[in-house]
Write an enzyme that holds these catalytic residues in place. Sequence first.
Site, short mmCIF file in Angstrom:
data_model
loop_
_atom_site.label_atom_id
_atom_site.label_comp_id
_atom_site.label_asym_id
_atom_site.label_seq_id
_atom_site.Cartn_x
_atom_site.Cartn_y
_atom_site.Cartn_z
N CYS A 191 2.77 -7.84 6.08
CA CYS A 191 1.72 -8.84 6.08
C CYS A 191 1.93 -9.88 4.78
CB CYS A 191 0.32 -8.02 5.73
SG CYS A 191 -1.20 -9.06 5.77
N CYS B 137 -1.72 -10.52 3.14
CA CYS B 137 -2.11 -9.35 2.05
C CYS B 137 -1.29 -9.12 0.77
CB CYS B 137 -2.15 -7.97 2.92
SG CYS B 137 -2.54 -8.38 4.95
N ASP B 138 0.16 -9.02 1.08
CA ASP B 138 1.03 -8.53 -0.16
C ASP B 138 1.70 -9.54 -0.90
OD1 ASP B 138 -0.02 -6.22 0.87
OD2 ASP B 138 1.90 -5.83 2.08
#
Length: 300
Positions: free
Chosen positions: A131, A134-135
């Site tokens: 992701c 997200c990261d």
Amino acid sequence: MFDTIILGSGPAGLTAALYCARANKSTLIIAGDTLGGQTSEIARLENYPGFTGTGMELIQFMLKQATAFGATIVYTSATNISWDDNFNYSITCDNGKQYESKTVVVATGARPRQLSIDGARELIGRGVSYCATCDGFFYSGKNVLIIGGGNCALNDALYLSDLAHDVKIIYRRASFTRAEEILVDRVNERKNITPVFNTELTSIRQNPDSQNGELIATLSTGDEIVCDGIFVAIGHEANTDYLSETIKRDDLGRLSPDSLPAGMFVSGDVHSGIKMQVATAVGTGCTAAMDAIAYLNSKE
Ligand code: NAP
């Protein structure tokens, strides 16, 4: 007993919920553990007609609209679905509860396909991610690899190139024929993105000489690349594991409307033969809901 239970809270599920609730059918959304599914991770949505913004903004609008017409929502995931001879459904969830309904709309979306090479699984959360939105932040100013060559891989590359120092896309084909031209053009314009074609990743390990969690990626060419993070974007599989094995799936785990028991309908990325897009999720969510409403009305 609900008239309809919607499984999933992405655009397909929330569209189905809006239509069912607005048709005065008692409607429960079993959202999964978090709202919005994969759409909630889209950093910039620009091909859903009439809207530009983050995926989560769109999801919030959709949820507000569906609940305004009376749909209710619980944050849990279905673990099993059974039905009786009259096709009344009972859905067991991981919150320990059971919910019952006369119809079910399956809209549980898809999950990233996992890379099965040495080191990939063990290093998830320690440099390997599925992701980018997200990261990605953790890789500001760093060097990252992206594995894959579809729309997701290129979107991830564009997102990460705004944060990272250097982005390399490792792709097994000779050019990006699978991705949209507009994304390929954008990737080609970015100075810090380099495609590495005709190449596969064969293993990942931690760099023993690094204090900062650097990784060493070995490629099919025999070369090794030292990097800080590896983002995998090699396609998706439908989330249908909780459904009875008697229901036929295609090789990506997706369902065809023809193979479902009476009163069960399918929409979004779980629907076989549909392009995975927010717009198609909304369209199939609408169709599934209208079919569910007609089915309920025919039984009254
Ligand atoms: P995808 O289009 O199926 O692409 C998967 C990519 O991963 C392909 O390039 C494939 O290579 C590669 N791949 C598969 N297995 C691999 C392996 N074991 N090792 C290395 N590479 C591997 O999947 P996606 O990018 O996740 O997109 C899913 C769907 O969402 C698609 O329908 C896509 O169009 C849609 N989507 C659309 C947008 C948009 O509208 N802008 C954005 C994101 C996603 P090959 O090409 O060689 O098969």
